[in-house]
Design an enzyme around this catalytic site. Sequence first.
Site, short mmCIF file in Angstrom:
data_model
loop_
_atom_site.label_atom_id
_atom_site.label_comp_id
_atom_site.label_asym_id
_atom_site.label_seq_id
_atom_site.Cartn_x
_atom_site.Cartn_y
_atom_site.Cartn_z
N ARG A 107 0.84 -1.21 0.00
CA ARG A 107 0.00 0.00 0.00
C ARG A 107 0.86 1.25 0.00
O ARG A 107 0.57 2.23 -0.68
CB ARG A 107 -0.97 -0.03 1.20
CG ARG A 107 -2.10 1.01 1.12
CD ARG A 107 -1.75 2.35 1.74
NE ARG A 107 -1.31 2.17 3.09
CZ ARG A 107 -0.23 2.78 3.61
NH1 ARG A 107 0.48 3.62 2.89
NH2 ARG A 107 0.14 2.54 4.85
N SER A 108 1.97 1.22 0.75
CA SER A 108 2.90 2.35 0.79
C SER A 108 3.38 2.71 -0.62
O SER A 108 3.42 3.88 -0.99
CB SER A 108 4.15 1.95 1.58
OG SER A 108 4.18 2.54 2.82
N GLY A 147 10.39 13.23 -1.11
CA GLY A 147 11.40 13.54 -0.11
C GLY A 147 11.06 14.76 0.71
O GLY A 147 11.20 15.90 0.24
N ASN A 260 -2.23 15.27 3.11
CA ASN A 260 -3.67 15.08 3.38
C ASN A 260 -4.20 13.91 2.55
O ASN A 260 -4.95 13.06 3.05
CB ASN A 260 -4.47 16.34 3.01
CG ASN A 260 -4.15 17.50 3.92
OD1 ASN A 260 -3.72 17.31 5.06
ND2 ASN A 260 -4.35 18.71 3.42
N ALA A 262 -2.47 11.42 1.16
CA ALA A 262 -1.87 10.13 1.54
C ALA A 262 -2.39 9.65 2.89
O ALA A 262 -2.66 8.46 3.08
CB ALA A 262 -0.35 10.27 1.57
N GLY A 359 -1.60 -17.78 19.88
CA GLY A 359 -0.57 -18.40 20.70
C GLY A 359 0.78 -18.38 19.98
O GLY A 359 1.12 -17.41 19.30
N GLU A 383 4.00 9.65 7.93
CA GLU A 383 2.88 10.54 7.57
C GLU A 383 2.34 11.27 8.80
O GLU A 383 1.15 11.55 8.89
CB GLU A 383 1.72 9.76 6.91
CG GLU A 383 2.16 8.94 5.71
CD GLU A 383 1.83 9.59 4.41
OE1 GLU A 383 1.42 10.78 4.44
OE2 GLU A 383 2.01 8.93 3.39
N PHE A 403 2.64 23.39 18.99
CA PHE A 403 3.93 23.23 18.31
C PHE A 403 4.83 24.45 18.46
O PHE A 403 5.99 24.41 18.07
CB PHE A 403 3.72 22.95 16.82
CG PHE A 403 2.97 21.66 16.56
CD1 PHE A 403 3.57 20.44 16.84
CD2 PHE A 403 1.69 21.66 16.06
CE1 PHE A 403 2.90 19.25 16.62
CE2 PHE A 403 1.00 20.48 15.83
CZ PHE A 403 1.61 19.28 16.12
#
Length: 404
Positions: A107-108, A147, A260, A262, A359, A383, A403
Amino acid sequence: MNAENSFIRSNKTDAYQHHDYYLMDELLTEEHILIRNTVRDWVKKDLSPIIEDCAQKAAFPHHIIKGLADAGAFGPQLPAEYGCGGLDYITYGIIMQELERCDSGIRSTASVQGSLVMYPIYKFGSEEQKHKYLPKLAKGELMGCFGLTEPNHGSNPAGMTTNFKDAGDGKNVILNGAKMWISNAPFADIAVVWGKNEEGKIKGIIVERGMEGFTTPETHNKWSLRASATGELVFNDVLVPKENILPNVEGLKGPLTCLNSARYGISWGAIGAALDCYDTALRYSKERIQFGRPIGGFQLQQKKLAEMITEITKAQLLTWRLGVLMNEGRATPAQISMAKRNNVDLALNVARNARQMLGGMGITGEYPIMRHMMNLESVVTYEGTHDIHLLITGMDVTGENAFV
Ligand code: TGC
Ligand code: FAD
């Protein structure tokens, strides 16, 4: 193995059955269900049989890229005029869920391609950039990476130091810096890179493999997302044509707008991982005999299963509603943060409980649970971490920014 406990199966057989406790399929269109069935069939046939081996060997299965493209996994929500799917956000979510039901790493690969490479080119690129890259990215003829994160700037990307300046030749800029933890980096043909220009403003720039001074060393020894390739992006005086700069955005809102999309896909995807763990544990609980009866007959195991399907069902409802808001262009970043955080957290909890239910068998590659659990440790971090998304919700409801 005795006859009573004949549950041990080959990890190459995908016996997943559909779970729809609140009849959510009634909220989907025929097209949604058709696409879901097509992707699910492809996953069962081509992906499930190989995924455990890929994870054990820490190898991304390059040969599935065409299958992913044919399944419509690359940019299904982007317009058909650029060779993309032209479908809605719920379809995008459904495809991410079917892929992550098999493996978060697969999925990534699709999330990065569709939401973090194609989306910024579509949203912020020139017409030339869109026509040059999008049709090939949709077909998987080109693969991309995104990136943003740097060694010293993860949760706080505003502090990035990757930068570019005018080369003085009228044509190029010179790019320097490094990005870290980049999905798809080791094999990507192009990278959408976020760096600061001479005025200190964040801009997106498309860097192509083969440009001198650009390298993509692979990150090894991961215990998580082992079927996904992760690497660095290193820029050492790379000459990049000015025409590769994305012209239509400036500032951190550029990469965050892509996130947003992703993060929305992840909110659907994580439910897929949770469903696979629930399905496996449910089936196992009916077959595994202890004290002369199936373990599913014991109250403590029923509690685990009942809580799993309750949380999955709540997440399905939240995420479907978010999909409707996305389609209407009304979803807020904070709503997306809430869904990403909630759903990844529930998937991790489901995986941990499902693993206990199996188990000792739960720690083996005979079953997918441990792989999902380890994968989700990355999904809860990338993300935007679990805590960062909580602070986004906190800021949204209080109006106070934690922040600063
Ligand atoms: P802040 O001052 O709040 O905002 C800066 C500007 O950005 C705008 N903005 C957004 N715009 C669109 N969508 C969002 N979600 C946005 N959030 C903020 C904001 O309005 C402002 O715009 P303007 O016009 O005023 O300049 O920024 P901050 O520096 O305080 O940081 C806020 C914070 C911490 C929430 C943000 O930086 C953040 O989300 N940090 C987490 C970083 C992160 O998520 N990195 C992900 C890297 S990519 C990745 O992990 C891919 S994994 C792929 C895979 O394999 O699937
Ligand atoms: P840090 O930011 O150093 O955080 C460390 C801890 O501190 C976390 O628990 C965090 O929640 C906490 N913390 C930080 N700030 C605060 C605060 N203000 N208040 C409270 N707690 C705080 N990035 C990309 O750009 N592209 C990719 O394709 C990509 N793929 C990835 C693939 C994998 C497998 C992984 C693991 C990561 C990937 N990432 C990618 C990077 C990912 O987005 C970052 O790891 C993530 O944003 C967190 O950054 P960090 O690892 O530097 O952690």
